[in-house]
Scaffold this motif. Structure first.
Motif, short mmCIF file in Angstrom:
data_model
loop_
_atom_site.label_atom_id
_atom_site.label_comp_id
_atom_site.label_asym_id
_atom_site.label_seq_id
_atom_site.Cartn_x
_atom_site.Cartn_y
_atom_site.Cartn_z
N GLN A 189 0.71 -1.04 0.09
CA GLN A 189 0.08 -0.08 0.08
C GLN A 189 0.87 1.32 -0.11
O GLN A 189 1.97 1.25 0.67
CB GLN A 189 -0.87 0.23 1.44
CG GLN A 189 -2.05 -1.00 1.37
CD GLN A 189 -3.01 -1.14 0.32
OE1 GLN A 189 -3.70 0.06 0.38
NE2 GLN A 189 -3.16 -2.03 -0.58
N ILE A 190 0.52 2.06 -0.97
CA ILE A 190 1.38 3.59 -0.79
C ILE A 190 0.76 4.33 0.29
O ILE A 190 -0.29 4.22 0.77
CB ILE A 190 0.89 4.57 -2.03
CG1 ILE A 190 1.24 3.61 -3.48
CG2 ILE A 190 1.64 5.67 -2.05
CD1 ILE A 190 0.78 4.20 -4.57
N PHE A 233 -4.68 2.51 -7.02
CA PHE A 233 -3.56 1.65 -6.66
C PHE A 233 -3.48 0.58 -5.64
O PHE A 233 -3.43 -0.47 -5.44
CB PHE A 233 -2.42 2.15 -6.84
CG PHE A 233 -0.98 1.57 -6.83
CD1 PHE A 233 -0.24 1.09 -7.94
CD2 PHE A 233 -0.56 1.19 -5.53
CE1 PHE A 233 0.74 0.24 -7.68
CE2 PHE A 233 0.70 0.45 -5.31
CZ PHE A 233 1.29 0.00 -6.69
N ASN A 234 -3.93 1.45 -4.30
CA ASN A 234 -4.07 0.63 -3.17
C ASN A 234 -5.11 -0.50 -3.23
O ASN A 234 -5.08 -1.38 -2.69
CB ASN A 234 -4.39 1.80 -1.92
CG ASN A 234 -3.30 2.56 -1.85
OD1 ASN A 234 -1.91 2.15 -2.09
ND2 ASN A 234 -3.48 3.65 -1.08
N HIS A 235 -6.34 -0.04 -3.84
CA HIS A 235 -7.46 -0.82 -4.27
C HIS A 235 -7.11 -1.96 -5.06
O HIS A 235 -7.44 -3.25 -4.59
CB HIS A 235 -8.59 -0.15 -4.78
CG HIS A 235 -9.95 -0.87 -4.71
ND1 HIS A 235 -10.73 -1.69 -3.99
CD2 HIS A 235 -10.46 -1.50 -6.08
CE1 HIS A 235 -11.42 -2.42 -4.34
NE2 HIS A 235 -11.56 -2.37 -5.51
N MET A 236 -6.16 -1.79 -6.04
CA MET A 236 -6.02 -2.86 -6.93
C MET A 236 -5.05 -3.67 -6.35
O MET A 236 -4.96 -5.05 -6.57
CB MET A 236 -5.22 -2.33 -8.20
CG MET A 236 -4.90 -3.21 -9.12
SD MET A 236 -3.59 -2.39 -10.47
CE MET A 236 -2.24 -1.96 -9.50
N SER A 237 -3.97 -3.25 -5.55
CA SER A 237 -3.15 -4.01 -4.66
C SER A 237 -3.70 -5.00 -3.59
O SER A 237 -3.68 -6.20 -3.52
CB SER A 237 -2.30 -3.22 -4.04
OG SER A 237 -1.06 -3.92 -3.26
N SER A 238 -4.87 -4.47 -3.01
CA SER A 238 -5.80 -5.31 -2.06
C SER A 238 -6.47 -6.35 -2.79
O SER A 238 -6.34 -7.35 -2.50
CB SER A 238 -6.63 -4.44 -1.37
OG SER A 238 -6.02 -3.43 -0.69
N ILE A 264 -0.66 13.02 1.50
CA ILE A 264 -1.58 13.84 0.58
C ILE A 264 -0.76 13.97 -0.77
O ILE A 264 0.38 14.59 -0.58
CB ILE A 264 -1.91 15.08 1.16
CG1 ILE A 264 -2.63 14.93 2.46
CG2 ILE A 264 -2.71 15.91 0.22
CD1 ILE A 264 -3.33 16.17 3.12
N MET A 265 -1.42 13.59 -1.71
CA MET A 265 -0.83 13.91 -3.12
C MET A 265 -0.94 15.45 -3.33
O MET A 265 -1.80 16.05 -2.93
CB MET A 265 -1.34 13.07 -3.98
CG MET A 265 -1.19 11.54 -4.09
SD MET A 265 0.65 11.22 -4.58
CE MET A 265 0.70 9.21 -4.19
N PRO A 266 -0.06 15.77 -4.42
CA PRO A 266 -0.16 17.22 -4.70
C PRO A 266 -1.08 17.50 -5.53
O PRO A 266 -1.36 18.91 -5.83
CB PRO A 266 1.25 17.61 -5.40
CG PRO A 266 1.59 15.95 -5.98
CD PRO A 266 1.08 15.23 -5.10
N VAL A 293 -6.61 10.13 -6.96
CA VAL A 293 -7.31 9.06 -7.49
C VAL A 293 -6.47 7.86 -7.82
O VAL A 293 -6.93 6.67 -7.56
CB VAL A 293 -8.07 9.72 -8.72
CG1 VAL A 293 -8.88 8.50 -9.43
CG2 VAL A 293 -9.19 10.65 -8.25
N LEU A 294 -5.35 8.07 -8.52
CA LEU A 294 -4.36 6.94 -8.62
C LEU A 294 -4.16 6.07 -7.64
O LEU A 294 -3.76 5.05 -7.64
CB LEU A 294 -3.33 7.62 -9.74
CG LEU A 294 -3.70 7.97 -10.86
CD1 LEU A 294 -2.42 8.79 -11.78
CD2 LEU A 294 -4.10 6.79 -11.98
N GLN A 295 -3.66 6.87 -6.56
CA GLN A 295 -3.30 6.35 -5.21
C GLN A 295 -4.40 5.60 -4.65
O GLN A 295 -3.94 4.22 -4.51
CB GLN A 295 -2.85 7.40 -4.17
CG GLN A 295 -2.25 6.98 -2.91
CD GLN A 295 -2.01 7.75 -1.95
OE1 GLN A 295 -1.20 8.85 -2.29
NE2 GLN A 295 -2.28 7.74 -0.59
N ASP A 296 -5.56 5.94 -4.53
CA ASP A 296 -6.50 5.02 -4.01
C ASP A 296 -7.07 3.94 -5.03
O ASP A 296 -7.07 2.99 -4.27
CB ASP A 296 -7.69 6.09 -4.06
CG ASP A 296 -7.77 7.16 -2.94
OD1 ASP A 296 -7.04 7.06 -1.91
OD2 ASP A 296 -8.46 7.95 -3.30
#
Length: 644
Positions: free
Chosen positions: A389-390, A407-412, A394-396, A402-405
């Motif tokens: 998980q990243i 990515f984390n969801h995809m990783s799970s 807070i992203m800039p 959206v990409l971070q969320d």
């Protein structure tokens, strides 16, 4: 005695067993296909991902590409624009400006020289009118006094030149009395004439020519010509005309940025229309223009430069004189747009440099930095850190949030899929075992029916034997071990006949069957099991509800629309509005109007028929059920006609 219980057993076996076997077989097939597709897709995606990751490692980083892209987008257009402005655009402006100057100079030459030429023409008319000539002859003959001669000569000069504002002064004198002048002018010019013009006029008088001579004396333009008699060609006097130089440019709009003047016949003196043209600062460019002046040159523009001035000289020959128009302009004035452009370009560069620096910072902070974090996390997943998980920093910007969320969801999800993979493999293996076991049941059922048929024949019960054979035909057709999707219409009708035979044994004379089948259509291909569910529906909802009923089977070709129509018409109770509404819901994919109502076997059958037809042929084809007459209902299948 044996027929009724046996029929009930066979009927229940056919109605229930066939449905259960079909549903069980279809569910197993679906599970096996889904599992195989899932495994194949997962393996394929895994291989593609590994290949893409390896290929990405060999490529240039996005940061370098973005920096290169920014340089290309910002610096290259600016550089191209600067080069264009300083070279192409500059040269274009200079060329167009020089062209405009040349056109102005030519227009100036045309108007000024043309008016000088017109004045020469007027001076020549004096000879043709012979007023002065006749007065001189009368005076020489002693017929008139000197005062009368003066009056006639000055009168003619006044009528010709005094009232014409193109002329400032007109002077005439006799060849044998050059010091006695006859003149007309708005002011006393006798002394001016004697001091400045007389010498030049007497020099022309001494010449034996009647040509007009144009002279520029002390900044003024004069036309001097000798007058001769028209008969014996005897020279009797000289005419001197001073032109109004301001009238030469009347009607010409002189550009205030240009300094203009002209030479006539030589460069000893010139007529100037700007005070600055004779200043010392212009002496250099005037000398250069004077050096290239030549009476032999005609209709040609010459250019000279003496910073900060540029000079143009246009020369043109006329019958009585040679005209050379000069134009001088300050480069700092006429090319001021270019210098303004340089200033604007410098200002743009001063603005672009800080913007370029900010763009580099923006890309580094808002794009490459968060992207590097995501790439680092992806590499950890590749190395086996499934479920990585990243960190929730807070992203800039919103996009990377959206990409971070995601990515984390995809990783799970990947972790869940890997954890579930083992159990899924076991489930697929169990499904394959059950599928193999399910193949035993149809063999057993067929063998049992064969034994029952043999016992019935041994007992001499032909009716029961035929019913068992019809049931076997239906079972073999419904199981269809070859997995065919399309069959001949003739084969589909054999299945219908087997079913109708069994049903006819139940209803006897209560059921009447009528057939109208186009034999030319027996070999066309149709989907399997599309008529039997409609016949069954007609029996349950039609024949069973009345004392006696009729089922009509109509199969024909609609040649106008190139369709094949398969229609089952049954008698029975009339359809109510509620029945029609239920059928609409059913055929449109909604099993029941009331969600709590369980779907029956016949409803599932006709819905399955409609869905299969639409999937195979398209949405414009399918099944429709509607009342067609009093107590009659028609179930109509429409499919396209395909000859082969």
């Amino acid at each position: 005695m044996i027929q009724q219980p046996l029929f009930i057993i066979l009927h229940i076996t056919f109605r229930g067993g066939n449905m259960l076997l079909e549903e069980h077989k279809e569910s197993i097939r679906k599970e096996i296909k889904d599992a195989a597709k899932s495994e194949s897709a997962a393996m394929k995606d895994n291989e593609e991902m590994n290949g893409k990751i390896k290929s990405v490692k060999k490529r240039v980083s996005l940061r370098r590409r973005l920096l290169f892209f920014v340089v290309i987008i910002w610096m290259l257009p600016v550089l191209i624009m600067y080069m264009f402005m300083t070279i192409s655009y500059r040269n274009n402006i200079i060329e167009k400006t020089i062209t405009i100057m040349e056109e102005n100079l030519k227009n100036f030459t045309y108007f000024s020289a043309q008016k000088i030429d017109e004045a020469i023409g007027i001076s020549k008319k004096i000879s043709y009118e012979k007023v002065i000539e006749n007065a001189w002859k009368e005076y020489k003959a002693g017929n008139i006094k000197k005062s009368d001669l003066y009056r006639q000569i000055t009168g003619n000069l006044k009528s010709r030149f005094y009232i014409d504002n193109r002329f400032v002064m007109s002077v005439f004198y006799l060849s044998d009395e050059p010091d006695k002048i006859y003149y007309t002018s708005r002011e006393n010019v006798e002394n001016t004439y004697k001091e400045n013009v007389a010498e030049a006029a007497h020099a022309i008088t001494s010449q034996d020519t009647s040509d007009a001579h144009v002279r520029v004396i002390d900044g003024k333009i004069y036309i001097i010509r000798n007058l001769y008699t028209t008969t014996k060609y005897t020279k009797f006097g000289t005419l001197v005309l001073e032109l109004n130089k301001n009238k030469l440019i009347d009607g010409i709009n002189l550009n205030k940025d240009y300094e203009m003047g002209f030479f006539v016949n030589d460069t000893n003196s010139m007529i100037s229309y700007n005070k600055g043209l004779k200043e010392d600062s212009r002496a250099g460019i005037l000398d250069k223009l004077s050096n290239i002046y030549s009476p032999k040159i005609n209709r040609k523009v010459l250019q000279e430069n003496d910073n900060p001035f540029v000079g143009l000289l246009y020369q043109q020959k006329y019958d009585d004189f040679h005209f050379g128009a000069a134009l001088i302009a300050n480069k700092n004035v006429i090319f001021s747009e270019i210098y303004n452009l340089y200033t604007i370009m410098l200002f743009i560069m001063l603005i672009i440099i800080p913007i370029f620096i900010y763009m580099i910072y923006f890309i580094a902070h808002h794009i490459t930095k968060p992207m590097s974090r995501m790439i680092e996390a992806a590499n950890k997943i590749e190395q086996g850190g499934i479920g990585m998980q990243i960190e929730s920093n807070i992203m800039p910007n919103l996009e990377f949030d959206v990409l971070q969320d995601a990515f984390n969801h995809m990783s799970s999800e990947i972790k869940y899929l890997f954890d579930y993979a083992y159990n899924e493999k076991i489930a697929r293996r169990d499904a394959k075992i059950k599928a193999l076991q399910s193949q035993i049941n149809p063999h057993f059922l067929n063998n049992t029916l064969e034994m029952m048929n043999w016992q019935a024949r041994m007992a001499g019960d032909v009716t029961v034997s035929k019913m068992i054979e019809a049931l076997g035909t239906l079972l073999n057709y419904s199981m269809d071990r070859s997995n065919r999707k399309m069959i001949n219409l003739a084969e589909e009708l054999r299945c219908v006949e087997a079913y109708l035979y069994i049903v006819s044994m139940r209803f006897g004379k209560r059921l009447k069957v009528e057939k109208e089948v186009d034999e030319n259509l027996l070999q066309i291909k149709v989907p399997q099991l599309i008529l039997q569910p409609l016949i069954e529906n007609a029996v349950v909802h039609g024949v069973e509800t009345v004392k006696s009923g009729t089922i009509q089977i109509k199969i024909y070709q609609d040649k106008e629309n190139n369709h094949v129509i398969l229609q089952i018409i049954n008698t029975g109770k009339e359809m109510t509005e509620e029945d029609i509404e239920k059928v609409e819901y059913l055929l449109n994919g909604m099993r029941n109007q009331n969600p709590g109502e369980k779907p029956n076997h016949e409803s599932l059958g006709i819905q399955n028929v409609n869905e299969r037809i639409k999937l195979i042929y398209g949405e414009e084809y399918g099944l429709s059920i509607e009342p067609v007459g009093e107590g009659e209902t028609a179930s109509t299948i429409t499919i396209p006609f395909v000859e082969n």
